[in-house]
Design an enzyme around this catalytic site. Sequence first.
Site, mmCIF file in Angstrom:
data_model
loop_
_atom_site.group_PDB
_atom_site.id
_atom_site.type_symbol
_atom_site.label_atom_id
_atom_site.label_comp_id
_atom_site.label_asym_id
_atom_site.label_seq_id
_atom_site.Cartn_x
_atom_site.Cartn_y
_atom_site.Cartn_z
ATOM 1 N N CYS A 42 27.228 43.368 38.321
ATOM 2 C CA CYS A 42 26.017 44.100 37.872
ATOM 3 C C CYS A 42 25.747 45.327 38.805
ATOM 4 O O CYS A 42 25.570 45.132 40.039
ATOM 5 C CB CYS A 42 24.776 43.297 37.427
ATOM 6 S SG CYS A 42 25.309 42.068 36.447
ATOM 7 N N ARG A 68 30.737 48.151 38.824
ATOM 8 C CA ARG A 68 30.103 46.852 39.242
ATOM 9 C C ARG A 68 30.200 45.995 37.659
ATOM 10 O O ARG A 68 29.768 44.941 37.944
ATOM 11 C CB ARG A 68 28.689 46.859 39.579
ATOM 12 C CG ARG A 68 28.605 47.418 41.113
ATOM 13 C CD ARG A 68 27.073 47.539 41.403
ATOM 14 N NE ARG A 68 27.095 47.511 42.887
ATOM 15 C CZ ARG A 68 26.886 46.593 43.722
ATOM 16 N NH1 ARG A 68 26.420 45.380 43.031
ATOM 17 N NH2 ARG A 68 26.906 46.542 44.873
ATOM 18 N N TRP A 114 28.177 42.923 33.856
ATOM 19 C CA TRP A 114 29.355 42.145 33.753
ATOM 20 C C TRP A 114 29.172 40.766 33.615
ATOM 21 O O TRP A 114 28.811 40.075 34.657
ATOM 22 C CB TRP A 114 30.425 42.521 35.329
ATOM 23 C CG TRP A 114 31.582 41.867 35.194
ATOM 24 C CD1 TRP A 114 32.828 42.542 34.674
ATOM 25 C CD2 TRP A 114 32.163 40.629 35.634
ATOM 26 N NE1 TRP A 114 33.735 41.785 34.610
ATOM 27 C CE2 TRP A 114 33.496 40.530 35.296
ATOM 28 C CE3 TRP A 114 31.490 39.450 36.543
ATOM 29 C CZ2 TRP A 114 34.481 39.500 35.894
ATOM 30 C CZ3 TRP A 114 32.166 38.476 36.854
ATOM 31 C CH2 TRP A 114 33.604 38.332 36.579
ATOM 32 N N ASN A 138 20.149 41.484 39.672
ATOM 33 C CA ASN A 138 21.584 41.328 39.947
ATOM 34 C C ASN A 138 21.529 40.188 40.830
ATOM 35 O O ASN A 138 20.707 39.936 41.482
ATOM 36 C CB ASN A 138 22.151 42.398 40.833
ATOM 37 C CG ASN A 138 23.491 42.267 40.966
ATOM 38 O OD1 ASN A 138 24.408 41.594 40.497
ATOM 39 N ND2 ASN A 138 24.002 43.184 41.953
ATOM 40 N N GLY A 139 22.556 39.099 40.435
ATOM 41 C CA GLY A 139 22.541 38.004 41.224
ATOM 42 C C GLY A 139 22.581 36.923 40.280
ATOM 43 O O GLY A 139 22.839 36.873 39.057
ATOM 44 N N GLU A 505 50.899 41.894 45.979
ATOM 45 C CA GLU A 505 50.141 42.605 45.606
ATOM 46 C C GLU A 505 50.682 43.207 44.471
ATOM 47 O O GLU A 505 49.979 43.651 43.678
ATOM 48 C CB GLU A 505 49.793 43.475 47.108
ATOM 49 C CG GLU A 505 48.949 44.650 46.658
ATOM 50 C CD GLU A 505 47.431 44.695 46.030
ATOM 51 O OE1 GLU A 505 46.922 43.269 45.946
ATOM 52 O OE2 GLU A 505 47.096 45.593 45.565
ATOM 53 N N LYS A 509 48.773 43.852 41.080
ATOM 54 C CA LYS A 509 48.429 45.205 40.395
ATOM 55 C C LYS A 509 48.693 45.323 38.952
ATOM 56 O O LYS A 509 48.341 45.773 38.152
ATOM 57 C CB LYS A 509 49.157 46.293 41.438
ATOM 58 C CG LYS A 509 48.436 47.566 41.279
ATOM 59 C CD LYS A 509 47.308 47.559 42.522
ATOM 60 C CE LYS A 509 46.311 46.642 42.491
ATOM 61 N NZ LYS A 509 45.392 46.436 43.760
ATOM 62 N N GLU A 512 46.767 43.080 36.622
ATOM 63 C CA GLU A 512 45.448 43.269 36.264
ATOM 64 C C GLU A 512 45.248 44.390 35.387
ATOM 65 O O GLU A 512 44.361 44.517 34.797
ATOM 66 C CB GLU A 512 44.847 43.199 37.624
ATOM 67 C CG GLU A 512 44.833 44.651 38.447
ATOM 68 C CD GLU A 512 44.033 44.389 39.795
ATOM 69 O OE1 GLU A 512 42.870 44.272 39.528
ATOM 70 O OE2 GLU A 512 44.595 44.937 40.759
ATOM 71 N N HIS A 528 63.313 26.296 43.523
ATOM 72 C CA HIS A 528 62.345 24.944 43.375
ATOM 73 C C HIS A 528 61.773 24.902 42.263
ATOM 74 O O HIS A 528 60.644 24.245 42.107
ATOM 75 C CB HIS A 528 61.630 24.962 44.769
ATOM 76 C CG HIS A 528 62.413 24.985 46.048
ATOM 77 N ND1 HIS A 528 63.250 24.081 46.256
ATOM 78 C CD2 HIS A 528 62.510 25.825 46.854
ATOM 79 C CE1 HIS A 528 63.690 24.115 47.477
ATOM 80 N NE2 HIS A 528 63.461 25.336 47.936
ATOM 81 N N LYS A 627 34.514 46.127 39.997
ATOM 82 C CA LYS A 627 34.760 46.620 41.236
ATOM 83 C C LYS A 627 34.478 45.953 42.397
ATOM 84 O O LYS A 627 35.094 45.652 43.550
ATOM 85 C CB LYS A 627 34.663 48.262 41.735
ATOM 86 C CG LYS A 627 35.205 48.785 42.784
ATOM 87 C CD LYS A 627 36.457 49.145 42.825
ATOM 88 C CE LYS A 627 37.003 49.902 43.751
ATOM 89 N NZ LYS A 627 38.722 49.499 43.844
HETATM 90 C C1 F6R Z 1 42.493 43.886 42.844
HETATM 91 C C2 F6R Z 1 41.363 44.172 43.632
HETATM 92 C C3 F6R Z 1 40.520 42.887 44.129
HETATM 93 C C4 F6R Z 1 39.811 43.285 45.379
HETATM 94 C C5 F6R Z 1 38.629 42.029 45.738
HETATM 95 C C6 F6R Z 1 38.309 42.072 47.045
HETATM 96 O O1 F6R Z 1 43.179 45.316 42.676
HETATM 97 O O2 F6R Z 1 40.766 45.407 43.945
HETATM 98 O O3 F6R Z 1 41.376 42.015 44.132
HETATM 99 O O4 F6R Z 1 40.656 43.574 46.426
HETATM 100 O O5 F6R Z 1 38.115 41.781 44.556
HETATM 101 O O6 F6R Z 1 37.248 43.328 46.998
HETATM 102 P P1 F6R Z 1 36.891 43.916 48.475
HETATM 103 O O7 F6R Z 1 38.194 44.355 49.110
HETATM 104 O O8 F6R Z 1 35.844 44.901 47.934
HETATM 105 O O9 F6R Z 1 36.290 42.912 49.094
#
Ligand code: F6R
Length: 632
Positions: A42, A68, A114, A138-139, A505, A509, A512, A528, A627
């Site tokens: 949020c 957010r 969110w 927020n929280g 990674e 990517k 997601e 395995h 994000k």
């Molecule tokens: C995936 C992604 C997330 C962040 C994770 C940590 O594409 O962006 O997995 O890497 O939420 O976020 P930060 O780097 O902001 O601590």
Amino acid sequence: MFGGCYSGFADRKLYIKNKIEIITKYIPRKYQQIPKEENFLCGIIGYIGKEKRALPVLLSGLKKLEYRGYDSAGIAVFGEDKDFLVKSVGQIVNLEKKVEHLDSGNLGIGHTRWATHGVPDEKNSHPHRSGSITLVHNGILENYMELKQKLIADGVSFESDTDSEVGAALLDYLYYKTGDMMKAIMEFKKMVKGSYAIAFILKGLEDRIFVIKNLSPLVIGFGIDECYVASDIHAILDKTKKYVTLEDGEFAIVKSEGIELYDYDGEHREHEIKEYDGAFADSDKGEFEHFMLKEIYDEPEVIKTILMKYVTDQGYVNLPDLSNYKNITIVACGSAWHAGLVGKYLFEKNLHIPVTVELASEFKYKSSFLNEGDLVIAISQSGETADTLAAIKIASSLGAHTLGIVNVKESSIAREVDEVIYTLAGSEIAVATTKAYLAQSTILFLMSVKDKLEKDEYKQMVKVPLVIEKMINERAVYKELADVIYEHDDVFFIGRLIDYAICLEGSLKLKEISYIHSEAYAAGELKHGTISLIREGTPVISVITDEKIRDKTISNIKEVKSRGAFVILIVSERCNVIGDFYDKKVIIPKEMVGLEAIISSIPLQLIAYEVARLRNCSIDKPRNLAKSVTVE
Ligand code: F6R
């Protein structure tokens, strides 16, 4: 019950509500019990000024905070003869459409949400209004159920399933009881457990915004005859660079001419207005279809900036020297955790220091073997990830030296650690990280360089951005690979050692943003169990950048190939692979000076992007994600 002397509360609440024009669609109450809304992420925005600018300021701030959360949003605007509260489900554009006919006032608060448990509908969206209080939060108010029951027993009724509405009702109750908002806030702090950044407006005192903070981030910005409130400085940077960060244990009264800051004993606190000196948040994607693509195209420039900042012309690396540490622990989440794994392989190989990489959310609860003076590195793009922040606090309390590798300047983690290295990737808007992850990995690579880069290595290194630029421009290659993948249900990634970290990674990517199920395995692990999932045509992406384990990975590729897999190989030119054990190949040019593995994440980002595009996914804002994850 709270005290017994409180009567007529519900009537008073009704009376106030009837006087207020609430423009929200009526949604009948669902009969099922919707569990606790946790307001995980949020964004909060607030404005107060002499000009009637609240509406445009709130909308523009909310758009910048959309990273957010974007399940629903709302605003409340006040002014002479003005008082409206509007909410909408979905992205901010929906809210914008609903308010375009309305005139602005000079005071307002807004919120983008969110949801975790509570459905993202209008009744659960913020702002919440209870009696004389209109509030955004927020929280998580952890003991909200207990407080809610007590308030209900005192005649308060609730419209939403949220903990935030309980916060509003409690503030209203405490104000009614004490007749003094400062006292009410101090009482609130004593009664409420959990994390919160709250901005609220009190009916009858519409010349101020009250803000309270505990654990969730909140900043106040200063303009001329106006002030802003935001959960993130970037939401207001186009308006002002002057700001104060609220600390835990503080609350403030924000007026157009400035703020009064207090601690929870009601003592006045001095505040120092700071000037933000980081880059201006660039929220324009220019000619690019998506922020994610723009951010991938930013990557050559990011590497260039990092080299200019952290490597001298003679090849010396200007980053903390790790050679004196006996053990290093890295804490992070998601992609940043994957970058941590890259760091582990590089530190162990080049510096011979054992490294433990911990998921921050686990680190907090497991047994710790940290010793006084150990190094704990926190990696985070946003610098606000609650689990990473909490892990750093624990590490500090155990006497560790804490180092942050952080993108967002002045973020909570950047301020919490003993030492910070900025990744200089610029603002990252797409929810899926690309350039910030690359920057984290590049910084870790540079930290693993012993002494200095040799002259030839340095000369080559400065050419890396150009080489990457060429790679990125080959969009047709990635589109062709995406064509092979996009209709499949499962994709596997395999690699060994650092290539395995890159695969993790690449797999994250892809899943997601495209919603295709995908998993990454250390190449030797497939037999395995997982190999039973390989069928005719199953796409398997394999990364090979280390000559020493090349042949081992090739053997594993042959195992899946002979079971029908469609193999896409991402391989360093230096590894010189020959044979017909793959179907498609992307070559990482050899002029990489040790950065091959890290750079091989770029084709994986582009493949994920093109697959998601073919599947018409919401690339910059994938479903259910946000994000910045600001609570546990
Ligand atoms: C995936 C992604 C997330 C962040 C994770 C940590 O594409 O962006 O997995 O890497 O939420 O976020 P930060 O780097 O902001 O601590």
